[in-house]
Motif scaffolding. Structure first.
Motif, PDB file in Angstrom:
ATOM      1  N   GLY A 628      81.219  17.852  55.174  1.00  0.00           N
ATOM      2  CA  GLY A 628      80.546  18.300  56.387  1.00  0.00           C
ATOM      3  C   GLY A 628      81.329  19.293  57.219  1.00  0.00           C
ATOM      4  N   HIS A 654      73.043  20.996  55.464  1.00  0.00           N
ATOM      5  CA  HIS A 654      72.633  19.696  55.998  1.00  0.00           C
ATOM      6  C   HIS A 654      71.130  19.506  55.795  1.00  0.00           C
ATOM      7  CE1 HIS A 654      76.432  18.802  58.136  1.00  0.00           C
ATOM      8  NE2 HIS A 654      76.520  20.126  58.232  1.00  0.00           N
ATOM      9  N   GLY A 658      70.563  14.445  57.844  1.00  0.00           N
ATOM     10  CA  GLY A 658      71.990  14.589  58.115  1.00  0.00           C
ATOM     11  C   GLY A 658      72.869  14.579  56.894  1.00  0.00           C
ATOM     12  N   SER A 659      72.343  14.288  55.736  1.00  0.00           N
ATOM     13  CA  SER A 659      73.155  14.265  54.523  1.00  0.00           C
ATOM     14  C   SER A 659      73.479  15.691  54.078  1.00  0.00           C
ATOM     15  CB  SER A 659      72.415  13.527  53.405  1.00  0.00           C
ATOM     16  OG  SER A 659      71.203  14.194  53.094  1.00  0.00           O
ATOM     17  N   ILE A 660      74.544  15.810  53.262  1.00  0.00           N
ATOM     18  CA  ILE A 660      75.004  17.112  52.770  1.00  0.00           C
ATOM     19  C   ILE A 660      74.424  17.336  51.387  1.00  0.00           C
ATOM     20  CG2 ILE A 660      76.991  18.575  52.275  1.00  0.00           C
ATOM     21  CD1 ILE A 660      76.746  17.786  55.174  1.00  0.00           C
TER      22      ILE A 660
END
Length: 842
Positions: A628, A654, A658-660
């Motif tokens: 992140g 993102h 919110g995950s990468i």
């Protein structure tokens, strides 16, 4: 017997034009010294002179091969003959020419045999002097040398006239008092009296026996107050010794001597006076020193200001990349600054003309600049154009040409302007245009509505999907508002959301839309476009058809996020990598950089695409991006052509939760900026003569050594050359400079690559030795430096002998810093000097 040259028919006008140049008895100037040096080299003669023929003398503005000689009588001057004709006046062997065989310059020093002089001819035809070359051996110039000598003479004439113009402009700034004096006859008399020459008579010991009123007024006294005083009392203290020596020479030789020196005004300020000193006999036949002077303070100050201004303009033009030019319409002469020549890639001897200047422009733009010049002369309009130009080396560039016209009584007399190389900006604009076209082509093929709305709520960009929504052509949408496009479907809620987005608040919402018989569900996003200053410039509008939920929202989000990142970074080397370090997308710049097509990259792991060394050093950055973090760094490629340098950013992708989902790699080529920074730093920290560190660079290196904690294990050697002044005095500064260069080379060979060598100024050097734990080690190097200074220096045919005194300091105090170490080494060096020179002292 020597035959003096006849006076030209226009002698009176010729002398008037010569004096108008304001150059007689002026100080040497580097540009004219360079001209005679070039003439000497091109014609293969040991002597070259820029000679001006005055009423009874020939005076040399510049010369090479006759050190110390500034003028000779006119009646024996070869150049007095050369100004009688337009062509080159050449004497193959003066000893065989009846006009010159008895000339003292032939029978005595410098034993002239060969002479060739090209006249310096002004616009009105007046020939004021020559650029001449002289040899003690008889020979001829070939046709090429004659043309070169004539070209250099024309350049010298132009430079003399330009010098006069610049001085006159500087002298036009007259005081209000001087202007008031011109108003009446009485004031005219006051000016004449103030500007009259200073006349004095003095005994050989300098005691004044007569001064005229002008002399007394100059120093704020009555004539009677000065008689009996020493003339040296009024001479500036720092010039007094030199003036005494010159006057003693006049009294001993009886020759007339011209010189300038500083005098002290009554208020303590500094005056410059130009003196003519000669010997006069009194009634008892005793010698008296007769001095006639004129105040040239304003001229000296103007020349100094002029040189400073020219240097400043040259430096700023070079840094900014802007060149200047001027076209004298009456004389038809075009002048280019140094930077303008650099842009055109021509040498310093190139003589531009209006036509040749226009011919540099590309054929398609030549008529444009010609029309602009014609409009300027006809209507007084200036121009500011961006046009392609082809340099003298055949290189195509883009330039910004700016010009305007100056008038005198409604007649155009001069065109002036500036020229700037804007090739890099044009290339950048081209890349931006290409990027915008690429973005349009990409967005037109997306099943997403994409638009950009400015702060006035007008559309500035729409893709094809949005065009289909409005059922209009793109050209009819651009510039219109939503209300203008859909007056029958005015939605207050949509308008309110747009206003909020333009206020900086991002909007995400869904709404229903009828398309024919179908009811569609649209998800819309309004994203503010915020400038670095915080001002909202507009809104990005993105609309998704989410009627069919079979499409994965995750895939839509991924496409949108990926596309936005690609669009954002388009001008650079761009790639998108997923969480498994497999390439999802690369642009054309990536393909060019790595020399591989995108079909061979997309879907493959980074280790299979990159070289092993690059993949290994990228791994840590990739893990930080997947965690992140936006990672930014610079990466050098010394093995590639041009040793490029990239600024690289790893930007995480993102997802909505919110995950990468991976990251975007953006790489920008910053090689020119890095090279320029290194070049500027080298210019600031290096001595141009020896290539060693200068004082600024050495002090920075010294302070960095202490900052790194290496001060206690460093030694400093302060070196001063012995007997160096004699080299300059006896062999000239060029030989002195060569000795400094040779000594610098010896110092570099004495130390390790980790040590630092500097020329602090003049004949002073310093060595910083790191990792020195014993004073004896430093003393050993100092002994080698002393030995290196004692070895002879071969300069030309001369074997020059000097020496070196060295001060050595080792026990550095970390709290005092490098300046204390340098000061102590300097004192130690002076102890070595006082101890007999040619040694080292701690």
């Amino acid at each position: 017997m020597t035959t003096p040259a006849q006076f030209p028919d226009n002698e009176t006008d010729r002398l008037a034009r010569l004096r108008e140049l304001l150059v007689l008895d002026s100080e040497p100037e580097a540009v004219f010294d360079s001209l005679v040096q070039l003439a000497s080299e091109l014609c293969g003669t040991p002597i070259a002179l820029l000679s001006l023929i005055d009423a009874d003398r020939q005076w040399f503005k510049a010369g090479i091969g006759l050190p110390g000689v500034r003028e000779t009588p006119r009646d024996i001057a070869f150049c007095a003959h050369a100004i009688l004709d337009d062509g080159v006046f050449e004497i193959a062997d003066a000893s065989q020419d009846p006009r010159f065989c008895d000339n003292p310059l032939v029978t005595g020093a410098p034993a002239i045999r060969f002479y060739a002089g090209a006249p310096l001819q002004l616009e009105g035809g007046e020939r004021i002097g020559t650029l001449c070359v002289i040899d003690s051996k008889a020979h001829h110039l070939d046709a090429g040398q004659i043309r070169a000598l004539q070209s250099l003479a024309r350049i010298a004439t132009q430079m003399l006239q330009m010098r006069r113009d610049l001085i006159e402009r500087a002298l036009k700034a007259r005081s209000a008092y001087e202007q008031a004096l011109i108003a009446s006859e009485a004031q005219h008399r006051a000016i004449n009296e103030e500007q009259s020459e200073l006349v004095s008579l003095a005994r050989p010991d300098g005691v004044l026996v007569y001064v005229n009123p002008a002399y007394a007024r100059q120093f704020g006294r009555a004539p009677a107050e000065l008689v009996g005083r020493s003339l040296f009392d009024m001479v500036e203290a720092t010039d007094r010794e030199a003036v005494q020596a010159r006057l003693a020479q006049v009294l001993s030789t009886g020759k007339i001597e011209h010189s300038q020196n500083r005098m002290q005004a009554p208020d303590g300020s500094e005056l410059w006076v130009d003196w003519s000193n000669s010997v006069q006999r009194d009634a008892a036949d005793a010698p008296l020193l007769r001095s006639v002077g004129r105040d040239v303070t304003a001229q000296i100050q103007a020349e100094t200001a002029l040189r400073a201004s020219e240097d400043f303009l040259s430096r700023t033009g070079r840094v900014a990349g802007v060149g200047g030019w001027e076209l004298d319409l009456r004389a038809g002469k075009l002048s280019w600054s140094e930077q303008t020549r650099r842009i055109h890639e021509v040498g310093p001897d190139y003589v531009p003309t209006l036509q040749s200047g226009l011919d540099f422009y590309a054929p398609e733009s030549r008529s444009v600049i010609e029309m602009a010049v014609q409009r300027a002369m006809d209507r007084g309009e200036g121009w500011d154009l961006e046009l392609p130009l082809i340099t003298a080396t055949g290189r195509s560039i883009w330039t910004r040409a700016v010009g305007e016209v100056e008038f005198d009584d409604a007649q155009p007399i001069r065109l002036v302007g500036a020229l700037q190389d804007i090739t890099e900006r044009k290339l950048l604009e081209q890349r931006i245009d290409e990027s915008e076209d690429f973005v349009r082509r990409i967005t037109d093929n997306l099943p997403v509505r994409i638009a950009y709305i400015d702060h006035d709520q007008r559309y500035r960009f729409v893709n094809l999907a949005d065009c289909r929504h409005f059922d209009r052509e793109r050209e009819t949408i651009i510039g219109a508002t939503r209300r203008e496009l859909l007056p029958e479907a005015d939605d207050p809620d949509m308008q309110l959301r747009l206003v909020r987005a333009l206020a900086g608040e991002a909007q995400q919402f869904e709404f229903d839309e009828t398309a024919g018989k179908n009811l569609l569900r649209i998800e819309s996003r309004l994203i503010p476009d915020v400038a670095a200053s915080g001002v909202v410039r507009g809104v990005y509008s993105i609309g998704f058809d989410i009627t069919e939920r079979s499409r994965s929202e995750r895939e839509i989000q991924r496409q949108t996020t990926t596309m936005r990142a690609v669009i954002e970074a388009m001008p650079a080397i761009v790639s998108v990598v997923d969480r498994n370090l497999r390439y999802r997308f690369v642009n054309s710049a990536f393909e060019r950089w790595y020399g591989v097509g995108r079909d061979e990259v997309v879907g493959r792991h980074a280790r299979a695409v990159l070289e092993q060394s690059e993949a290994e050093r990228s791994a840590a950055w990739a893990q930080r991006a997947l965690a992140g973090e936006t990672v930014q760094f610079e990466r050098a490629y010394p093995k590639r052509p041009g040793a490029p340098h990239l600024a690289v950013s790893y930007i995480p992708l993102h997802l909505q939760d919110g995950s990468i989902d991976g990251f975007v790699i953006v790489a920008l080529d910053i090689t020119p900026h890095r090279n320029e920074a290194v070049r500027l730093q080298r210019l600031a920290e290096r001595d141009p003569l020896t290539g060693l560190l200068n004082r600024t660079g050495f002090e920075a290196r010294l302070e960095q050594t202490f900052k790194n904690g290496n001060g206690p294990t460093s030694a400093l050697l302060y070196v001063d050359l012995d007997h160096f002044k004699a080299v300059n005095d006896n062999h000239g500064h060029a030989s002195g400079d060569k000795v400094l260069q040779l000594f610098a080379q010896r110092l570099v060979r004495l130390v390790r690559p980790s040590d630092s060598v500097a020329r602090l100024g003049g004949d002073e050097f310093a060595l910083l030795l790191t990792g020195v734990h014993e004073l004896a080690n430093a003393q050993s190097v100092a002994a080698k430096v002393v030995a290196a200074g004692q070895l002879p220096f071969k300069v030309g045919t001369n074997q020059l002998q000097i020496g070196a005194s060295v001060g050595v300091v080792h026990d550095a105090d970390p709290t005092q810093g490098g300046s204390d170490l340098l000061a102590r080494a300097d004192k130690a060096m002076y102890r070595a000097k006082e101890g007999g020179r040619g040694r080292s002292t701690i």
